[in-house]
Structures are given as structure tokens and as C-alpha cells.
Design a protein around this motif. Sequence first.
Motif, PDB file in Angstrom:
ATOM      1  N   GLY A  82       0.800  -1.223   0.000  1.00  0.00           N
ATOM      2  CA  GLY A  82       0.000   0.000   0.000  1.00  0.00           C
ATOM      3  C   GLY A  82       0.829   1.268   0.000  1.00  0.00           C
ATOM      4  O   GLY A  82       2.057   1.254   0.135  1.00  0.00           O
ATOM      5  N   TRP A  83       0.124   2.405  -0.132  1.00  0.00           N
ATOM      6  CA  TRP A  83       0.784   3.708  -0.273  1.00  0.00           C
ATOM      7  C   TRP A  83       1.598   4.104   0.957  1.00  0.00           C
ATOM      8  O   TRP A  83       2.672   4.683   0.842  1.00  0.00           O
ATOM      9  N   LYS A  84       1.072   3.817   2.139  1.00  0.00           N
ATOM     10  CA  LYS A  84       1.798   4.190   3.359  1.00  0.00           C
ATOM     11  C   LYS A  84       3.157   3.512   3.415  1.00  0.00           C
ATOM     12  O   LYS A  84       4.174   4.137   3.746  1.00  0.00           O
ATOM     13  N   GLY A  85       3.167   2.233   3.064  1.00  0.00           N
ATOM     14  CA  GLY A  85       4.435   1.505   3.040  1.00  0.00           C
ATOM     15  C   GLY A  85       5.368   2.017   1.969  1.00  0.00           C
ATOM     16  O   GLY A  85       6.591   2.075   2.164  1.00  0.00           O
ATOM     17  N   LEU A  86       4.825   2.397   0.816  1.00  0.00           N
ATOM     18  CA  LEU A  86       5.650   2.919  -0.272  1.00  0.00           C
ATOM     19  C   LEU A  86       6.279   4.248   0.094  1.00  0.00           C
ATOM     20  O   LEU A  86       7.446   4.506  -0.227  1.00  0.00           O
ATOM     21  N   ILE A 142      11.067   7.581   1.297  1.00  0.00           N
ATOM     22  CA  ILE A 142      11.741   8.651   2.040  1.00  0.00           C
ATOM     23  C   ILE A 142      12.779   8.121   3.026  1.00  0.00           C
ATOM     24  O   ILE A 142      13.886   8.665   3.127  1.00  0.00           O
ATOM     25  N   LEU A 143      12.463   7.051   3.739  1.00  0.00           N
ATOM     26  CA  LEU A 143      13.316   6.626   4.855  1.00  0.00           C
ATOM     27  C   LEU A 143      14.122   5.366   4.595  1.00  0.00           C
ATOM     28  O   LEU A 143      15.232   5.231   5.120  1.00  0.00           O
ATOM     29  N   ALA A 144      13.582   4.436   3.827  1.00  0.00           N
ATOM     30  CA  ALA A 144      14.260   3.147   3.636  1.00  0.00           C
ATOM     31  C   ALA A 144      14.197   2.729   2.173  1.00  0.00           C
ATOM     32  O   ALA A 144      13.468   1.803   1.819  1.00  0.00           O
ATOM     33  N   PRO A 145      14.960   3.389   1.306  1.00  0.00           N
ATOM     34  CA  PRO A 145      14.892   3.107  -0.128  1.00  0.00           C
ATOM     35  C   PRO A 145      15.265   1.665  -0.454  1.00  0.00           C
ATOM     36  O   PRO A 145      16.126   1.068   0.191  1.00  0.00           O
ATOM     37  N   ILE A 146      14.577   1.114  -1.466  1.00  0.00           N
ATOM     38  CA  ILE A 146      14.973  -0.201  -1.962  1.00  0.00           C
ATOM     39  C   ILE A 146      16.368  -0.106  -2.572  1.00  0.00           C
ATOM     40  O   ILE A 146      17.118  -1.066  -2.611  1.00  0.00           O
ATOM     41  N   ALA A 147      16.730   1.096  -3.041  1.00  0.00           N
ATOM     42  CA  ALA A 147      18.110   1.385  -3.455  1.00  0.00           C
ATOM     43  C   ALA A 147      18.885   1.748  -2.187  1.00  0.00           C
ATOM     44  O   ALA A 147      19.139   2.917  -1.891  1.00  0.00           O
ATOM     45  N   TYR A 148      19.257   0.714  -1.438  1.00  0.00           N
ATOM     46  CA  TYR A 148      19.729   0.919  -0.063  1.00  0.00           C
ATOM     47  C   TYR A 148      21.034   1.682   0.043  1.00  0.00           C
ATOM     48  O   TYR A 148      21.378   2.212   1.099  1.00  0.00           O
ATOM     49  N   GLN A 149      21.800   1.791  -1.067  1.00  0.00           N
ATOM     50  CA  GLN A 149      23.045   2.552  -1.017  1.00  0.00           C
ATOM     51  C   GLN A 149      22.800   4.041  -0.793  1.00  0.00           C
ATOM     52  O   GLN A 149      23.721   4.786  -0.425  1.00  0.00           O
TER      53      GLN A 149
END
Length: 368
Positions: free
Chosen positions: A138-142, A147-154
Motif C-alpha cells: 500500500g501507499w503508506k508503506g511505499l 523517504i526513509l528506507a529506499p529499496i536502493a539501499y546505497q
Amino acid sequence: MNRILSQKFRFFTFISICLLGYVHGYNLNITYLAPYSTIDEPLSFTTFSEFLIANGLLRFRIPILFVISGYLFAYYDNRSYTDSIKKRFKTLIIPYLLWSAIALLFTFLLQLNSYTANIVKEAGIDQFGDNRPYLEIGWKGLIGRWILAPIAYQLWFILALFVYNLMYPFILYCIRKVPIIWMCFSLLIWLVSFQIFIFDGQGLFFFSVGIWAQKKGLFLEKRPEWLSTGIFLILFIGLCIIKTFMAFELEPNTGTTFFTLMLLHRASVICGMIAIWYGIDPIIKKTVQQKWFLQISNYSFFIFALHVPLLPYLMKMVILATEGIWMNRLLSYLFVPLLVILFCVMVGSLVKKYFLRAYLLLTGGRGY
């Protein structure tokens, strides 16, 4: 800044970012390697080599990038603090948000196909540990992932660096008034991996070292005569090898294991930084004069921002496709990151050539 130091900064920035491919490109069963990580699969040439490289020999890179960043921010602090932060917002936060959104969109598109959706799930790189399809999250998780925990973790590096930039007046004050206390305090934060909300203590000590070096006029261009890079190189390699063996042998999830591996890791990083920074000057001098280096190094930021999540997804796809082939994991580890780096350079050059405004926005004006 003199030419030698400028060339050194450019060389280490490019090399450190390229080596990220081999730090993030491992295909061990564990999906996240921390300084205290242990390995729950059998010791083999492949698993030993990948852990040694990804979580040992190449871990000097990010600290060096923080040292360079601290030095450069201090070097240009003749600008007002407000102007500097505005500039850093443009060069750090805007690219951070754009690349985080691109990574989310790329992952979402992969999840729409059953085969690639399984690749995403198997890669298991979600920072919240929830690898469900985004339609279920859902949107809240996205928004949290954007903002805080990008899937692009670098991209954590960019956010951490911006926080340090915000803290610059305080850090500079402490370095001028109580340098020993501040350096010991920031070193302790690094040693224990302190982190709270968006503040990540992994780079504070090294960012402070960069500021201290610039303000005190420390001679970073050449090796001090009293310093032996050979001794530090031996210590660096030896500590990395010892730590790697221990990661396979020690009991996981115990305090003793945590502190043993953490101290070995931190000691190896310091030794590696000193050995590499002062020990390869002839290589740096020769490399920075090459035409190919001057061209490719312009795309350092594109390599940094684009290689994840592309690399772990491609690595997982290649591993699954080559099951049963002798040494497939090690061969994949050696070649897939290189292919991704070259792909990032190619994409960066095409975007720069045909979509210059987008390129400047995505890179914060770097490499132009």
C-alpha cells in the motif's frame, strides 16, 4: 586545493563507487552483511572469497568517501551556511528522492510479472524486511520506503551525508574547541554502529577527520616518512582473513561474537584506509592521466545511484539460471557487477547526451 590532492580525491571517489558493485554483488544466502555478520552456510572457496571481499577487503571505501566529503565541505565553507545547505539540498536530497522513486518504480514493474516478481522476492533486499508486492503493502508503506528506507539501499550514504552537512557548524566548533574529545566520541559512535532515525553514525568520525584535516592543513597528498604502508597492508589483509574465518566458526547472535567481529572489522577498515590511501600513489598518478578514466569517472554518481536494485535482482536471476554449472556463484560474483557498472556508465552517457536537464537533476549537477 593543489592538483595532486584533487586527483587523489577524484580517483578514490570513482574507485570506491565502482567497488560498491562487489560489496553489494555477493550471492551468499545472507542478504545483508554487517560488520558482525556470521555465515550459516558451509565454508567453501566461493563463500570464503565472497565474504572476504564483500565484507572485508573492500570495506575501506565508504569511510574514505566520508573523509573526502568532510574535507571538501570544509574547504568551501567560505559560503554562508544557508547557501551551503541550499546547495547540498539540490545536490543530495533531490537526487536521493528521485533515485529512490526510480528504484521503487523499477521494482514495482518487476512485480507485475510472475517470473521477475519471484526474483524480487528471492533477492530479499527490502530494508523493512517485507518483500511482499507493493500492491499488498500500500501507499503508506511505499512512502516510507521512498523517504526513509529506499529499496536502493546505497542511498543511505546521501541521507547521512546531508545530516552531517546540517551538523557542520557544531562539528567544526567541537573540532576547534575540544578536538580530542570530539574525535574520541565520534569514533565510539562508529565502533558501536550507533543509529537513530535518520542519523547514521557510520560516517561521522570520518567526516570529522576530513574537516580536521582541511582546517589543520594535514598533508594528505603524500605518505609521511614515518608511516609504513607495508605494515598496515599486512595488518589489513591479515585481519580480514581472520575475521572471515571467524564468521564461519563463531556462534551467531551472541555478545562475544558481536564484539569480536565488530572490533576486527573496525580495525581492518582503519588499516585498509591507511594502506590504500598512501600505498598506491604511483597507480593514482598513472591512472588519472588516462583518457578513459577522465571520461568514465564523470559517471561516478550514476554508477552509485543506479547499480542497486538492478545488481541484486540481476545477480539472483543469473544464479537461478545457472544452477548446476560449476562455480556459477563465484563466476557470477566476478562478472555480473562488472556488467552492471558498464551498463550504468552507458545509461549515464545516453541520458547526458539526450536528456541533459534530467541528467543534471539526477546527479545534482555532477559530472558535467
